[in-house]
Design an enzyme around this catalytic site. Structure first.
Site, PDB file in Angstrom:
ATOM      1  N   CYS A  35      -0.459   4.161   2.084  1.00  0.00           N
ATOM      2  CA  CYS A  35      -0.279   3.946   3.518  1.00  0.00           C
ATOM      3  C   CYS A  35       1.184   4.151   3.931  1.00  0.00           C
ATOM      4  CB  CYS A  35      -0.661   2.529   3.913  1.00  0.00           C
ATOM      5  SG  CYS A  35      -2.240   1.997   3.252  1.00  0.00           S
ATOM      6  N   ASP A  36       2.098   3.547   3.189  1.00  0.00           N
ATOM      7  CA  ASP A  36       3.487   3.456   3.659  1.00  0.00           C
ATOM      8  C   ASP A  36       4.475   4.332   2.895  1.00  0.00           C
ATOM      9  OD1 ASP A  36       2.655   1.610   5.537  1.00  0.00           O
ATOM     10  OD2 ASP A  36       2.941  -0.086   4.177  1.00  0.00           O
ATOM     11  N   CYS A  76       0.833  -1.205   0.000  1.00  0.00           N
ATOM     12  CA  CYS A  76       0.000   0.000   0.000  1.00  0.00           C
ATOM     13  C   CYS A  76       0.867   1.255   0.000  1.00  0.00           C
ATOM     14  CB  CYS A  76      -0.936  -0.004   1.207  1.00  0.00           C
ATOM     15  SG  CYS A  76      -1.983   1.469   1.302  1.00  0.00           S
TER      16      CYS A  76
HETATM   17  C1  LIG Z   1       0.093  -3.668   5.470  1.00  0.00           C
HETATM   18  C2  LIG Z   1      -1.052  -2.693   5.376  1.00  0.00           C
HETATM   19  C3  LIG Z   1      -0.871  -1.398   5.828  1.00  0.00           C
HETATM   20  C4  LIG Z   1      -1.907  -0.478   5.763  1.00  0.00           C
HETATM   21  N1  LIG Z   1      -1.703   0.787   6.230  1.00  0.00           N
HETATM   22  C5  LIG Z   1      -2.713   1.690   6.207  1.00  0.00           C
HETATM   23  C6  LIG Z   1      -2.509   3.011   6.698  1.00  0.00           C
HETATM   24  O1  LIG Z   1      -1.409   3.379   7.148  1.00  0.00           O
HETATM   25  N2  LIG Z   1      -3.575   3.854   6.642  1.00  0.00           N
HETATM   26  C7  LIG Z   1      -4.801   3.483   6.131  1.00  0.00           C
HETATM   27  O2  LIG Z   1      -5.733   4.291   6.138  1.00  0.00           O
HETATM   28  N3  LIG Z   1      -4.997   2.248   5.637  1.00  0.00           N
HETATM   29  C8  LIG Z   1      -3.996   1.352   5.648  1.00  0.00           C
HETATM   30  N4  LIG Z   1      -4.175   0.100   5.125  1.00  0.00           N
HETATM   31  C9  LIG Z   1      -5.484  -0.220   4.522  1.00  0.00           C
HETATM   32  C10 LIG Z   1      -6.504  -0.538   5.625  1.00  0.00           C
HETATM   33  O3  LIG Z   1      -5.955  -1.498   6.487  1.00  0.00           O
HETATM   34  C11 LIG Z   1      -7.806  -1.020   5.016  1.00  0.00           C
HETATM   35  O4  LIG Z   1      -8.314  -0.061   4.114  1.00  0.00           O
HETATM   36  C12 LIG Z   1      -8.842  -1.282   6.108  1.00  0.00           C
HETATM   37  O5  LIG Z   1      -8.346  -2.193   7.066  1.00  0.00           O
HETATM   38  C13 LIG Z   1     -10.138  -1.830   5.521  1.00  0.00           C
HETATM   39  O6  LIG Z   1     -11.009  -2.065   6.568  1.00  0.00           O
HETATM   40  P1  LIG Z   1     -12.224  -3.087   6.464  1.00  0.00           P
HETATM   41  O7  LIG Z   1     -12.901  -3.015   7.787  1.00  0.00           O
HETATM   42  O8  LIG Z   1     -12.993  -2.818   5.245  1.00  0.00           O
HETATM   43  O9  LIG Z   1     -11.593  -4.534   6.242  1.00  0.00           O
HETATM   44  P2  LIG Z   1     -10.430  -5.360   6.932  1.00  0.00           P
HETATM   45  O10 LIG Z   1      -9.540  -4.518   7.757  1.00  0.00           O
HETATM   46  O11 LIG Z   1      -9.832  -6.148   5.822  1.00  0.00           O
HETATM   47  O12 LIG Z   1     -11.210  -6.356   7.912  1.00  0.00           O
HETATM   48  C14 LIG Z   1     -11.997  -7.406   7.412  1.00  0.00           C
HETATM   49  C15 LIG Z   1     -12.419  -8.312   8.554  1.00  0.00           C
HETATM   50  O13 LIG Z   1     -13.325  -9.304   8.064  1.00  0.00           O
HETATM   51  C16 LIG Z   1     -13.015 -10.552   8.644  1.00  0.00           C
HETATM   52  N5  LIG Z   1     -13.572 -11.606   7.778  1.00  0.00           N
HETATM   53  C17 LIG Z   1     -13.350 -11.804   6.437  1.00  0.00           C
HETATM   54  N6  LIG Z   1     -14.065 -12.868   6.002  1.00  0.00           N
HETATM   55  C18 LIG Z   1     -14.745 -13.353   7.083  1.00  0.00           C
HETATM   56  C19 LIG Z   1     -15.644 -14.450   7.287  1.00  0.00           C
HETATM   57  N7  LIG Z   1     -16.026 -15.247   6.265  1.00  0.00           N
HETATM   58  N8  LIG Z   1     -16.146 -14.690   8.530  1.00  0.00           N
HETATM   59  C20 LIG Z   1     -15.816 -13.863   9.555  1.00  0.00           C
HETATM   60  N9  LIG Z   1     -14.967 -12.804   9.425  1.00  0.00           N
HETATM   61  C21 LIG Z   1     -14.437 -12.563   8.214  1.00  0.00           C
HETATM   62  C22 LIG Z   1     -11.497 -10.497   8.741  1.00  0.00           C
HETATM   63  O14 LIG Z   1     -10.991 -11.394   9.675  1.00  0.00           O
HETATM   64  C23 LIG Z   1     -11.295  -9.052   9.217  1.00  0.00           C
HETATM   65  O15 LIG Z   1     -11.480  -8.950  10.605  1.00  0.00           O
HETATM   66  C24 LIG Z   1      -3.166  -0.846   5.199  1.00  0.00           C
HETATM   67  C25 LIG Z   1      -3.349  -2.167   4.736  1.00  0.00           C
HETATM   68  C26 LIG Z   1      -2.320  -3.081   4.815  1.00  0.00           C
HETATM   69  C27 LIG Z   1      -2.534  -4.483   4.326  1.00  0.00           C
END
Ligand SMILES: Cc1cc2nc3c(=O)[nH]c(=O)nc-3n(C[C@H](O)[C@H](O)[C@H](O)COP(=O)(O)OP(=O)(O)OC[C@H]3O[C@@H](n4cnc5c(N)ncnc54)[C@H](O)[C@@H]3O)c2cc1C
Length: 367
Positions: free
Chosen positions: A151-152, A148
């Protein structure tokens, strides 16, 4: 929960920023949400707290002037959701039946039945699967390897350094272009002799003097030391010859996979698998099912946008349970009783197919 059925008005799947924000809002609205939290699974790339659990510094989440560690930020989200009475369940949802309300969700130990469903299952970055790519301490993930750039990219470790972006699609062009704001030089390594990126993205990258392309080349290994982080990559030419290319960071940009396999055949998705939502709300094509965060966002993919749409989902579910119309992807608005308000707001179509005017002052049932 031994094969029992749990009944709820609001169930949220996913405990990343989107799911936990939906939980905060729906718990404060006294809807007693149940949040399903997948356990840690390295193959499925899931963890309670979502994607930010695998990162270190988060410098762009508003409200933390000095930045915050990803896991600490998610702990704050969780505590806030708990404070208003969110109920948590650690389980993997393996199947859903959205054909009628209440919707049925199946785990290995039982069934959950719910009037509204908020999907916040996120997306996972695709990785190359090469040595050196795994998260610290197994590799340099979080210590020079990232998926990302937004992000980084701005972190001090990458500023004024030579960076490698791996990939040849729109994501790679976008990441490379963004990184040139900070890096000394960005090399895009692509395994083919031409890109898959759209014309406009390619031309933007070709015109950028800080971007160079290394064609027909595979990244075989990411090299470095625990102290310095990434120091280079081992590249393989088409003739099979390997060489070491020095760089301070590697951005893997080969796309993302939304976690939507569970909903195939039931919810509308785009070609990649991102859930389609209304645009005016977080409603999917099934009334009462809402989607927020990365699972429905192929563009922004940030914690703050995920949290923002999580808030929207909770308010949409609350409106729906309050018998108020919610905007659907079709442009219609739908109520829990199955009434459709037409996109021009001029008529209401009742569940039995009757059309009645929606003019101010005309009540439902009057012709
Ligand atoms: C390495 C890294 C660094 C990042 N750094 C930043 C940053 O500095 N700033 C920033 O704004 N964004 C950053 N991001 C992006 C950010 O993390 C995402 O945009 C954000 O986490 C998305 O949130 P979400 O709640 O949509 O999904 P996610 O965070 O992906 O959470 C999804 C959840 O769903 C659960 N899940 C999935 N399928 C199932 C299932 N079938 N049953 C039960 N549970 C399930 C997973 O376990 C998880 O808990 C980064 C991403 C990565 C990978």
């Amino acid at each position: 929960m031994a094969n029992e059925t749990i009944k709820r008005d609001v169930v949220i799947i996913g405990s990343g920023p989107a799911g936990l924000t939906a939980a905060i809002y729906s718990a404060r609205a006294s809807l007693k949400p149940l949040l399903i939290d997948a356990p840690v699974d390295h193959v499925k790339q899931t963890a309670p707290g979502g994607q930010l659990m695998i990162t270190t510094d988060v410098e762009n989440y508003p409200g933390f002037a000095d930045g915050i560690q990803g896991p600490d930020l998610m702990m704050e989200f969780r505590k806030q959701a708990e404070r208003f009475g969110t109920e948590f369940m650690e389980a993997w949802i393996r199947e859903v039946d959205l054909s009628e309300r209440p919707f049925q969700l199946y785990t290995d130990s039982g069934t959950i039945s719910t009037e509204t469903l908020i999907i916040a299952t996120g997306a996972s970055a695709k990785w190359l699967g090469i040595p050196g790519e795994a998260k610290v301490p197994d590799g340099f993930g979080g210590n020079g390897v990232s998926a990302c750039a937004t992000c980084d990219g701005p972190l001090p470790a990458f500023r004024k350094k030579v960076l490698v972006v791996v990939g040849g699609g729109d994501t790679a062009m976008e990441e490379a272009t963004f990184l040139t704001r900070y890096a000394a030089k960005v090399y895009v390594v692509h395994r083919r002799d031409k890109q898959r990126a759209s014309k406009i993205m390619q031309e933007k990258a070709f015109r950028n003097e800080k971007i160079e392309f290394i064609w027909n080349t595979r990244v075989e290994e990411i090299l470095g030391t625990p102290e310095e982080g990434v120091t280079g990559v081992r590249l393989r030419k088409p003739n099979g010859e390997d060489y070491v290319f020095d760089c301070a960071g590697v951005f893997v940009a080969i796309g993302h996979k939304p976690n939507t396999g569970l909903f195939k055949g039931q919810l509308e998705m785009d070609d990649v698998g991102y859930l389609k939502t209304s645009g005016h709300s977080t409603a999917t094509n099934i009334p009462g099912v809402f989607a927020c965060g990365d699972v429905q966002d192929s563009v922004y993919r940030q914690a703050v946008t995920a949290a923002g749409t999580g808030c929207m989902s909770a308010i949409d579910a609350e409106r729906y349970l309050d018998h108020l119309p919610v905007a659907m992807p079709s442009g219609d608005e739908v109520t829990i009783e199955g009434e459709h308000v037409t996109p021009d707001h001029k008529a209401i179509i009742t569940p039995d197919g009757h059309m009645i005017p929606n003019a101010p002052g005309v009540t439902v049932g009057e012709d």
